[in-house]
Design a protein around this motif. Structure first.
Motif, PDB file in Angstrom:
ATOM      1  N   GLY A 126       0.943   6.058   4.117  1.00  0.00           N
ATOM      2  CA  GLY A 126      -0.830   6.447   4.275  1.00  0.00           C
ATOM      3  C   GLY A 126      -1.439   5.604   4.682  1.00  0.00           C
ATOM      4  N   ALA A 127      -1.011   4.573   3.832  1.00  0.00           N
ATOM      5  CA  ALA A 127      -2.275   4.072   4.222  1.00  0.00           C
ATOM      6  C   ALA A 127      -2.584   2.473   5.216  1.00  0.00           C
ATOM      7  CB  ALA A 127      -1.740   2.515   2.880  1.00  0.00           C
ATOM      8  N   GLY A 128      -1.226   2.484   5.696  1.00  0.00           N
ATOM      9  CA  GLY A 128      -1.995   2.099   7.345  1.00  0.00           C
ATOM     10  C   GLY A 128      -1.116   0.588   7.330  1.00  0.00           C
ATOM     11  N   LYS A 129      -0.492   0.803   7.096  1.00  0.00           N
ATOM     12  CA  LYS A 129       0.606  -0.926   7.119  1.00  0.00           C
ATOM     13  C   LYS A 129       1.211  -0.880   8.425  1.00  0.00           C
ATOM     14  CE  LYS A 129       2.947   0.331   3.552  1.00  0.00           C
ATOM     15  NZ  LYS A 129       2.864   1.330   2.799  1.00  0.00           N
ATOM     16  N   SER A 161       5.509  -2.656   1.919  1.00  0.00           N
ATOM     17  CA  SER A 161       6.588  -2.503   1.066  1.00  0.00           C
ATOM     18  C   SER A 161       5.448  -1.737   0.449  1.00  0.00           C
ATOM     19  CB  SER A 161       7.118  -3.231  -0.052  1.00  0.00           C
ATOM     20  OG  SER A 161       7.677  -2.759  -0.179  1.00  0.00           O
ATOM     21  N   HIS A 162       5.535   0.071  -0.153  1.00  0.00           N
ATOM     22  CA  HIS A 162       5.115   0.480  -0.855  1.00  0.00           C
ATOM     23  C   HIS A 162       5.351   0.598  -1.763  1.00  0.00           C
ATOM     24  CE1 HIS A 162       8.505   2.399  -0.128  1.00  0.00           C
ATOM     25  NE2 HIS A 162       8.558   3.646  -1.275  1.00  0.00           N
ATOM     26  N   LEU A 163       6.519  -0.579  -2.176  1.00  0.00           N
ATOM     27  CA  LEU A 163       6.371  -0.972  -3.963  1.00  0.00           C
ATOM     28  C   LEU A 163       6.117  -2.480  -4.217  1.00  0.00           C
ATOM     29  CD1 LEU A 163      10.711   0.381  -4.073  1.00  0.00           C
ATOM     30  CD2 LEU A 163       8.679   1.294  -4.607  1.00  0.00           C
ATOM     31  N   MET A 164       5.452  -1.783  -5.726  1.00  0.00           N
ATOM     32  CA  MET A 164       4.682  -3.825  -5.848  1.00  0.00           C
ATOM     33  C   MET A 164       5.842  -4.086  -6.480  1.00  0.00           C
ATOM     34  SD  MET A 164       2.394  -6.067  -7.164  1.00  0.00           S
ATOM     35  CE  MET A 164       2.310  -7.289  -7.678  1.00  0.00           C
ATOM     36  N   SER A 165       6.991  -3.392  -7.396  1.00  0.00           N
ATOM     37  CA  SER A 165       7.689  -4.360  -8.141  1.00  0.00           C
ATOM     38  C   SER A 165       8.986  -5.164  -6.859  1.00  0.00           C
ATOM     39  CB  SER A 165       9.473  -3.436  -8.776  1.00  0.00           C
ATOM     40  OG  SER A 165       9.498  -2.361  -7.733  1.00  0.00           O
ATOM     41  N   GLU A 166       9.260  -4.932  -5.607  1.00  0.00           N
ATOM     42  CA  GLU A 166       9.276  -5.311  -4.497  1.00  0.00           C
ATOM     43  C   GLU A 166       8.234  -6.867  -4.461  1.00  0.00           C
ATOM     44  OE1 GLU A 166      12.408  -5.165  -3.500  1.00  0.00           O
ATOM     45  OE2 GLU A 166      11.813  -6.265  -2.121  1.00  0.00           O
ATOM     46  N   GLY A 190       0.594  -0.757   0.114  1.00  0.00           N
ATOM     47  CA  GLY A 190       0.463  -0.063  -0.009  1.00  0.00           C
ATOM     48  C   GLY A 190       1.194   1.186  -0.032  1.00  0.00           C
ATOM     49  N   PRO A 191       0.566   2.203  -0.563  1.00  0.00           N
ATOM     50  CA  PRO A 191       1.181   3.365  -0.785  1.00  0.00           C
ATOM     51  C   PRO A 191       1.730   4.012   0.683  1.00  0.00           C
ATOM     52  CG  PRO A 191      -0.701   4.116  -0.932  1.00  0.00           C
ATOM     53  CD  PRO A 191      -1.005   2.350  -1.430  1.00  0.00           C
ATOM     54  N   LEU A 200      -0.752 -12.147  -1.358  1.00  0.00           N
ATOM     55  CA  LEU A 200      -0.358 -10.276  -1.220  1.00  0.00           C
ATOM     56  C   LEU A 200      -1.843  -9.999  -0.299  1.00  0.00           C
ATOM     57  CD1 LEU A 200       1.637  -7.735  -2.153  1.00  0.00           C
ATOM     58  CD2 LEU A 200      -0.095  -7.807  -4.370  1.00  0.00           C
ATOM     59  N   ILE A 201      -1.690  -8.803   0.437  1.00  0.00           N
ATOM     60  CA  ILE A 201      -2.210  -8.462   0.819  1.00  0.00           C
ATOM     61  C   ILE A 201      -2.793  -6.509   0.165  1.00  0.00           C
ATOM     62  CG2 ILE A 201      -3.253  -7.487   2.659  1.00  0.00           C
ATOM     63  CD1 ILE A 201      -2.763  -9.904   3.778  1.00  0.00           C
ATOM     64  N   VAL A 202      -3.562  -6.378  -0.292  1.00  0.00           N
ATOM     65  CA  VAL A 202      -3.276  -4.667  -0.589  1.00  0.00           C
ATOM     66  C   VAL A 202      -3.897  -3.790   0.014  1.00  0.00           C
ATOM     67  CG1 VAL A 202      -3.529  -2.692  -2.370  1.00  0.00           C
ATOM     68  CG2 VAL A 202      -3.044  -5.628  -2.892  1.00  0.00           C
ATOM     69  N   ILE A 203      -3.315  -2.828   0.136  1.00  0.00           N
ATOM     70  CA  ILE A 203      -4.863  -1.628   1.246  1.00  0.00           C
ATOM     71  C   ILE A 203      -4.348  -0.562   0.507  1.00  0.00           C
ATOM     72  CG2 ILE A 203      -5.015  -3.330   3.618  1.00  0.00           C
ATOM     73  CD1 ILE A 203      -2.882  -1.134   4.752  1.00  0.00           C
ATOM     74  N   GLY A 204      -5.366   0.197   1.025  1.00  0.00           N
ATOM     75  CA  GLY A 204      -5.072   1.977   0.594  1.00  0.00           C
ATOM     76  C   GLY A 204      -6.600   2.658   1.078  1.00  0.00           C
ATOM     77  N   LYS A 205      -5.788   3.444   1.800  1.00  0.00           N
ATOM     78  CA  LYS A 205      -6.976   4.527   2.924  1.00  0.00           C
ATOM     79  C   LYS A 205      -7.405   3.808   4.035  1.00  0.00           C
ATOM     80  CE  LYS A 205      -6.986   7.860  -0.589  1.00  0.00           C
ATOM     81  NZ  LYS A 205      -8.130   8.453  -1.306  1.00  0.00           N
TER      82      LYS A 205
END
Ligand code: ADP
Ligand code: ADP
Length: 220
Positions: free
Chosen positions: A39-42, A186-191, A36-37, A199-204
């Motif tokens: 500030g996403a809450g990770k 991570s904030h990097l998909m490439s990583e 997640g970018p 993969l768990i993806v979070i946003g806001k």
């Protein structure tokens, strides 16, 4: 058999909802990426798993129990967190020895983990003189100290040089290969592509996806 379970996990800071109604399971034997970018809450999620932040609602469980009720927490869960407070005047070795002593971990583990993270030659240097990469390695040494089944690494490649980045990837893969539960943010998909199985993806603060990484890359 989930090793980490989040149920309706929510964290509010005043007007901000950092984590919103997060429900998911993290399974052993694989690297789970937490993407997640900024500030996403990770970090907030990881801090709640570790009992460092109290949820506003919902719960975070490790092996079915809240972190605070684990008998020997460092032997169950090891974590590398963003801003780990380490006494700057202490040597790396003294820092790890203090951690070991207060957690009933044999002192010989200190030498083992210093070797494992590549800090043996600077074990007696004050951690205040460490580069960011060396501090990350020290944080990982602390995470490994109790030989835990569950590892949480928050942005572990930050500050590492390319060799260090590869090393962290291989370490995460190898820990998962031993059947451990490894959650890496991570904030990097490439990583994530190079490290994660799931993969768990979070946003806001919200869950956006939770799937095997092959499904996400494969399209369909
Ligand atoms: P990430 O780790 O994905 O970068 P964080 O968990 O650090 O995200 O932050 C999520 C959100 O919560 C952000 O909007 C951040 O500003 C906010 N936040 C985190 N910690 C605090 C705090 N102690 N007080 C107020 N807001 C916070
Ligand atoms: P090995 O030769 O056993 O692979 P290394 O010294 O090369 O060990 O360093 C990394 C290795 O440490 C990884 O393979 C990792 O699997 C292993 N390892 C697993 N658990 C721990 C632990 N709790 N502490 C230190 N190292 C660990």
């Amino acid at each position: 058999e989930a090793m980490i379970t989040l149920r309706g996990l929510t964290k509010r800071y005043g007007e901000t909802t950092a984590v919103r109604d997060l429900s998911l399971d993290v399974l052993p034997g694989r690297v789970t990426g937490f993407l997640g970018p900024n500030g996403a809450g990770k970090s907030t999620t990881m801090r709640m798993i570790l009992g460092l932040d109290r949820p506003s609602a919902g719960e975070a469980l490790i092996c079915g129990r809240p972190y605070a009720t684990l008998r020997n927490p460092l032997r169950r869960v090891g974590a590398l967190l963003d801003a780990k407070a380490v006494h700057p005047a202490r040597s790396a070795r003294a820092h790890l020895l203090a951690m070991a002593r207060s957690n009933g971990i044999p002192a010989r583990r200190v030498g083992e983990v210093l070797d494992a993270v590549g800090l043996a030659s600077v074990a007696r240097r004050r951690v205040g003189t460490f580069s960011l990469g060396m501090s990350q390695r020290l944080g990982i040494a602390g995470a490994l100290l109790g030989d835990p089944e569950v590892l949480l690494f928050d942005e572990p490649v930050n500050g590492l040089d390319p060799d260090g980045v590869r090393w962290v990837r291989e370490l995460a893969r190898s820990l998962a290969g031993e059947g451990r539960t490894v959650l890496v943010s991570s904030h990097l998909m490439s990583e994530m592509q190079l490290t994660a199985d799931q993969l768990i993806v979070i946003g806001k603060g919200r869950l956006l996806a939770d799937a095997p990484i092959a499904d996400m890359l494969g399209g369909s």
